[in-house]
Design an enzyme around this catalytic site. Structure first.
Site, mmCIF file in Angstrom:
data_model
loop_
_atom_site.group_PDB
_atom_site.id
_atom_site.type_symbol
_atom_site.label_atom_id
_atom_site.label_comp_id
_atom_site.label_asym_id
_atom_site.label_seq_id
_atom_site.Cartn_x
_atom_site.Cartn_y
_atom_site.Cartn_z
ATOM 1 N N GLY A 149 -28.581 -1.936 4.236
ATOM 2 C CA GLY A 149 -29.238 -1.574 5.300
ATOM 3 C C GLY A 149 -29.991 -2.794 5.857
ATOM 4 N N VAL A 174 -26.723 -9.551 -3.356
ATOM 5 C CA VAL A 174 -26.634 -8.466 -4.305
ATOM 6 C C VAL A 174 -27.992 -7.651 -4.329
ATOM 7 C CG1 VAL A 174 -26.268 -7.924 -6.758
ATOM 8 C CG2 VAL A 174 -25.366 -10.064 -5.947
ATOM 9 N N GLY A 202 -29.247 -5.741 -1.762
ATOM 10 C CA GLY A 202 -29.977 -5.466 -0.645
ATOM 11 C C GLY A 202 -31.604 -6.058 -0.849
ATOM 12 N N VAL A 240 -27.897 -7.017 9.738
ATOM 13 C CA VAL A 240 -28.390 -7.891 8.930
ATOM 14 C C VAL A 240 -29.334 -8.790 9.652
ATOM 15 C CG1 VAL A 240 -28.995 -9.511 6.928
ATOM 16 C CG2 VAL A 240 -27.285 -7.574 6.779
ATOM 17 N N GLU A 247 -19.505 -1.982 4.749
ATOM 18 C CA GLU A 247 -19.252 -3.313 5.456
ATOM 19 C C GLU A 247 -18.193 -2.812 6.687
ATOM 20 O OE1 GLU A 247 -19.708 -6.247 3.683
ATOM 21 O OE2 GLU A 247 -20.953 -5.042 2.742
ATOM 22 N N GLU A 287 -30.401 -14.383 -2.137
ATOM 23 C CA GLU A 287 -30.902 -13.173 -2.574
ATOM 24 C C GLU A 287 -30.417 -11.627 -2.061
ATOM 25 O OE1 GLU A 287 -33.842 -12.982 -5.228
ATOM 26 O OE2 GLU A 287 -32.613 -11.148 -4.799
ATOM 27 N N ILE A 318 -33.589 -5.594 -2.994
ATOM 28 C CA ILE A 318 -34.103 -5.688 -4.636
ATOM 29 C C ILE A 318 -34.177 -7.302 -4.968
ATOM 30 C CG2 ILE A 318 -33.943 -5.214 -6.979
ATOM 31 C CD1 ILE A 318 -31.838 -2.897 -6.075
ATOM 32 N N ASP A 377 -16.564 -4.603 -3.018
ATOM 33 C CA ASP A 377 -17.794 -5.224 -2.857
ATOM 34 C C ASP A 377 -18.528 -5.305 -4.204
ATOM 35 O OD1 ASP A 377 -20.086 -5.595 -0.788
ATOM 36 O OD2 ASP A 377 -21.066 -4.186 -2.259
ATOM 37 N N LYS A 398 -20.345 -8.734 -6.158
ATOM 38 C CA LYS A 398 -21.689 -8.755 -6.697
ATOM 39 C C LYS A 398 -21.725 -8.951 -8.231
ATOM 40 C CE LYS A 398 -23.310 -6.003 -2.704
ATOM 41 N NZ LYS A 398 -23.617 -4.729 -2.292
HETATM 42 N N1 HSE Z 1 -21.678 -2.548 1.884
HETATM 43 C C1 HSE Z 1 -22.932 -2.931 1.345
HETATM 44 C C2 HSE Z 1 -23.197 -1.827 0.210
HETATM 45 C C3 HSE Z 1 -23.802 -3.657 1.742
HETATM 46 O O1 HSE Z 1 -23.051 -0.553 0.811
HETATM 47 O O2 HSE Z 1 -23.963 -1.817 -0.665
HETATM 48 C C4 HSE Z 1 -24.936 -4.483 0.776
HETATM 49 O O3 HSE Z 1 -24.364 -5.484 0.163
#
Ligand code: HSE
Length: 438
Positions: A309, A131, A133, A15, A189, A128, A135, A200, A204
């Site tokens: 990504g 959660v 990516g 990122v 991750e 932002e 969007i 994960d 979120k």
């Molecule tokens: N590892 C997370 C996923 C990355 O695959 O959604 C984005 O938060």
């Protein structure tokens, strides 16, 4: 603007590199991007070879010095994990600096403490990228949907697992190979167990619950089931019955379970779920995420796009940096935080008893292939007032049969009582799969 907005970037992984790439190439983007300058970047290993070269004065392995640097106005935390990320975020806030973070694990667990500290210091903590990516979902929930009474949030909010499930649904893919691909594409991750075990997604949905319903919930108590025990035969059976399997995270307002005075009960869970093929979430494939919001008076609104990504996540991080840069245009005399952008909790919420969660269920039972088995199973469901939508016997051979049941909506308490009794039947070898069904 009188001077550039100084950014201190904590982390230069997937990122962080994406963020640096946008900020170093402002052409054809919003003019404010040119007013942002990366002052310092904290990395773990200075000796590592990188695809982009930075002046040696910019890189450091001392993250605290980045936070403390007087030329850093905004701290951008993209290290991930709980520590040292949490400590660095709190240090930035105490120094009066706004923070942008993609860190769902920290926000899901320490969001309240962080928000209170930020309000006290008069700074923003924008999330932002935490959660969905790329969007836009956090700011729409905070700013654009505030006039609604929201009832339910249903999300495909982990890109890695959606990518794995989409490839498995195509047939011939081996789980480990697909997971490796998701890692090389920068979706997973650092420890992919967080993705495939549903943790994960639970982080979120905890964050989305807070924004949608106005109060924090106990992250550690969210019932969470990942995709590690999912078998390709369930994907196949679901397909034959007209469903796709998705890892869904759900948070919904409950009308019962008000055992905590003045607190809104929420049913929140993460679980592999059969989604009817004509449902909008069934067509969300690959690394894409989607969040379906249901509320009054808006009805249903769905947010869709790439959920993980470098590029998509960096897009969301830079949007937050721009928000803060834009506010600086208003001048230092602006001493009040925008209450919508700052968004803290405004009421108490709590997790309802998991037994009160009401769902349709998919079950796969391994049984003997003998007369009357389906009848016995049906009797037990009937006694527990569990109505069956369909019951199908799939494979029958000398070693037994597989019976797939889809129920109508029932409480998880009723399901548990039924399954406890069904497991006692001599003809039932085991309950091999249990999932949610939309
Ligand atoms: N590892 C997370 C996923 C990355 O695959 O959604 C984005 O938060």
């Amino acid at each position: 603007m009188s001077k550039k907005v100084g950014v201190g970037l904590l982390g230069l992984g997937t990122v962080g590199s994406g963020v640096a790439s946008i900020l170093q190439n402002p052409t054809d983007r919003h003019p404010l991007v040119s007013d942002i300058e990366i002052v310092k970047i904290a990395v773990k290993d200075l000796s590592r070879t990188r695809s982009t070269t930075f002046p040696s004065t910019i890189l450091t392995d001392d993250a605290i010095s980045v936070v403390d640097n007087p030329s850093v106005d905004v701290v951008v935390e993209v290290i991930g994990g709980i520590e040292p990320a949490r400590t660095l975020i709190m240090r930035a806030i105490k120094a009066g600096k706004s923070v942008v973070t993609a860190n769902k694990a920290v926000i899901a667990r320490h969001g309240e403490e962080i928000a209170q500290a930020a309000n006290k210091s008069g700074v923003y903590v924008l999330i932002e990228a935490a959660v969905g990516g790329g969007i836009p979902i956090i700011e729409p929930l905070k700013q654009s949907l505030g006039g609604n009474k929201l009832n339910r949030v249903t999300g495909i909010i982990n890109g890695t697992t959606n990518y794995i499930l989409s490839r498995m649904a195509k047939g011939d893919e081996v789980y480990e190979k697909v997971l490796n691909d998701a890692q090389s594409l920068g979706y997973a991750e650092a420890n992919p167990a967080a993705d495939v075990e549903g943790l994960d997604a639970a982080d979120k949905i905890a964050i989305l619950s807070g924004l949608a319903f106005g109060g924090n919930i106990d992250r550690s108590s969210i019932p969470t089931q990942g995709i590690t025990s999912l078998q390709s035969r369930d994907i196949d059976y679901a397909n034959q019955l007209g469903y796709a399997i998705k890892l869904l995270a759900v948070s919904e307002r409950l009308n019962k379970g008000n055992e905590v005075p003045n607190s809104l009960p929420l049913a929140v869970w993460v679980q592999p779920t059969l989604v009817p093929r004509d449902h909008p979430l069934a067509g969300v494939n690959g690394v894409n995420n989607a969040i379906l919001i249901e509320g009054e008076p808006i009805g249903e609104v769905m947010f869709y796009g790439p959920g993980a990504g470098a590029g998509p996540t960096a897009s969301a991080v830079v949007a937050d940096i721009l928000n803060i840069a834009g506010i600086r245009l208003l001048g230092d005399s602006n001493q009040y935080l925008d209450p919508l952008l700052a968004a803290t909790s405004w009421r108490k919420c709590h997790l309802a008893n998991p037994n009160d969660i009401v769902q349709k269920n998919y079950l796969r039972l391994k049984t003997e292939d003998s007369p009357g088995v389906i009848g016995h199973i049906g009797n037990i469901f009937g006694k527990q007032n569990v109505s069956i939508q369909s019951i199908v016997q799939f494979d029958a051979n000398s070693s037994g049969a597989e019976i797939v049941v889809i129920t109508h909506k029932v409480s998880q308490g009723q399901m548990k009582h039924s399954l406890d009794e069904i497991k006692e039947l001599t003809a039932v070898i085991g309950v091999e799969a249990k999932m949610c069904c939309l």
